[in-house]
Design a protein around this motif. Sequence first.
Motif, PDB file in Angstrom:
ATOM      1  N   ASP A 223       0.871  -1.096  -0.085  1.00 45.50           N
ATOM      2  CA  ASP A 223      -0.066   0.049   0.044  1.00 45.50           C
ATOM      3  C   ASP A 223       0.940   1.059  -0.084  1.00 45.50           C
ATOM      4  O   ASP A 223       0.622   2.286  -0.655  1.00 45.50           O
ATOM      5  CB  ASP A 223      -0.909   0.136   1.102  1.00 45.50           C
ATOM      6  CG  ASP A 223      -2.230  -1.040   1.253  1.00 45.50           C
ATOM      7  OD1 ASP A 223      -2.224  -1.589   0.162  1.00 45.50           O
ATOM      8  OD2 ASP A 223      -2.490  -1.577   2.203  1.00 45.50           O
ATOM      9  N   LYS A 224       2.059   1.040   0.836  1.00 49.08           N
ATOM     10  CA  LYS A 224       2.909   2.255   0.782  1.00 49.08           C
ATOM     11  C   LYS A 224       3.573   2.549  -0.428  1.00 49.08           C
ATOM     12  O   LYS A 224       3.662   3.957  -0.918  1.00 49.08           O
ATOM     13  CB  LYS A 224       3.847   2.098   1.903  1.00 49.08           C
ATOM     14  CG  LYS A 224       4.685   3.398   2.243  1.00 49.08           C
ATOM     15  CD  LYS A 224       5.587   3.101   3.391  1.00 49.08           C
ATOM     16  CE  LYS A 224       6.631   4.202   3.485  1.00 49.08           C
ATOM     17  NZ  LYS A 224       7.560   4.131   4.864  1.00 49.08           N
ATOM     18  N   LYS A 226       2.502   1.720  -3.482  1.00 49.28           N
ATOM     19  CA  LYS A 226       1.553   2.303  -4.525  1.00 49.28           C
ATOM     20  C   LYS A 226       1.214   3.690  -4.305  1.00 49.28           C
ATOM     21  O   LYS A 226       0.955   4.388  -5.054  1.00 49.28           O
ATOM     22  CB  LYS A 226       0.061   1.390  -4.234  1.00 49.28           C
ATOM     23  CG  LYS A 226       0.202  -0.005  -4.740  1.00 49.28           C
ATOM     24  CD  LYS A 226      -1.086  -0.541  -4.629  1.00 49.28           C
ATOM     25  CE  LYS A 226      -0.977  -2.196  -5.135  1.00 49.28           C
ATOM     26  NZ  LYS A 226      -2.415  -2.790  -5.170  1.00 49.28           N
ATOM     27  N   LEU A 227       1.215   4.042  -2.797  1.00 51.23           N
ATOM     28  CA  LEU A 227       1.048   5.510  -2.523  1.00 51.23           C
ATOM     29  C   LEU A 227       2.243   6.222  -3.432  1.00 51.23           C
ATOM     30  O   LEU A 227       1.838   7.427  -3.663  1.00 51.23           O
ATOM     31  CB  LEU A 227       0.981   5.867  -1.282  1.00 51.23           C
ATOM     32  CG  LEU A 227       0.661   7.305  -0.849  1.00 51.23           C
ATOM     33  CD1 LEU A 227      -0.555   7.742  -1.155  1.00 51.23           C
ATOM     34  CD2 LEU A 227       1.114   7.390   0.871  1.00 51.23           C
ATOM     35  N   VAL A 231      -0.176   8.185  -6.752  1.00 54.67           N
ATOM     36  CA  VAL A 231      -0.778   9.130  -6.155  1.00 54.67           C
ATOM     37  C   VAL A 231       0.170  10.352  -6.378  1.00 54.67           C
ATOM     38  O   VAL A 231       1.154  10.549  -6.064  1.00 54.67           O
ATOM     39  CB  VAL A 231      -0.983   8.866  -4.589  1.00 54.67           C
ATOM     40  CG1 VAL A 231      -1.728  10.337  -4.018  1.00 54.67           C
ATOM     41  CG2 VAL A 231      -1.713   7.907  -4.292  1.00 54.67           C
ATOM     42  N   THR A 233       1.117  13.614  -5.130  1.00 57.79           N
ATOM     43  CA  THR A 233       1.309  14.405  -3.895  1.00 57.79           C
ATOM     44  C   THR A 233       1.382  15.918  -4.023  1.00 57.79           C
ATOM     45  O   THR A 233       1.066  16.627  -2.982  1.00 57.79           O
ATOM     46  CB  THR A 233       2.551  13.939  -3.121  1.00 57.79           C
ATOM     47  OG1 THR A 233       3.663  14.185  -3.988  1.00 57.79           O
ATOM     48  CG2 THR A 233       2.608  12.467  -2.810  1.00 57.79           C
TER      49      THR A 233
END
Length: 281
Positions: A223-224, A226-227, A231, A233
């Motif tokens: 998950d980290k 993928k962020l 994403v 920022t």
Amino acid sequence: TKPIERIIDLDPSYYFSLTNLETAVIWAAEVMVRMKSVLMPALSLLDLYEKAFVSGNYDQATSLLDKIEAHTGLSIITMESRISLLHRSKGLEAQKEYTKLITEAASRTIPSFIAFYTSQRNEDNISLERYGDRLIPHIEKQRVSKEVKTFLQNRLMGSATSLRTDDQLVASLSVALSLSVLDAYEALIETLQIVAQRREIPAIDVAFHHAMIVITLPDWRLDKLKLMALVKTTTLCVQNLAGADAMLRGEYDFAALNAVEELAHDCPDVDSLSLLSNCLL
């Protein structure tokens, strides 16, 4: 693939030969997709095992390791975990006895080498410096490929000293992919983390993003990653610290007003909500 039932089978007669990091990541990601049905319950059990181990519930931790191996077969990961668990729960002699069983069942193999030196690393009277001085020359003397040597050093000394180049990353990942599905998955996650830490995602952009999209497993590390990869920022709000500073100075009215203003924005933050609640206490 069938689960590995004998420790000696954790030392395959051949290893995958992947040519570059981008190819290795894409290929490994596709393997994980095909093994999702095996990995899903295994990762959930591993999470429970880690919590039981840290909390000192060693009987539960042992039971969970047994369930993982019953489901996925033997792996270097679970073997190392069991050595550490025995050392923590029953002491040095118990872990040495388990290590002896491995070395007798599969002498001169990857698992026996790792088990022997993992056991030594756990001894209270050995320093990391002495351990490394003894281990690295012994690895170099082994009549194995440079890929296996890289994998051994990584498992026993960590990635900081053994996975500094793309070639080393590919080597370690190639060997892990030839072992068990858990070892392959952990090696892929480690590879992606190192690439991200180096801030070199653009160098293997296609492969990295492909892995992030196709691998859907319950893992906070994933998950980290993928962020970091998916994403943007730049769309996140910059945190306004004026309210927190006012709170520290005892200017509670100003701090509360600032928190209310921040919460009125399109992207309110939890810190402002917490600040407001503290001001109202």
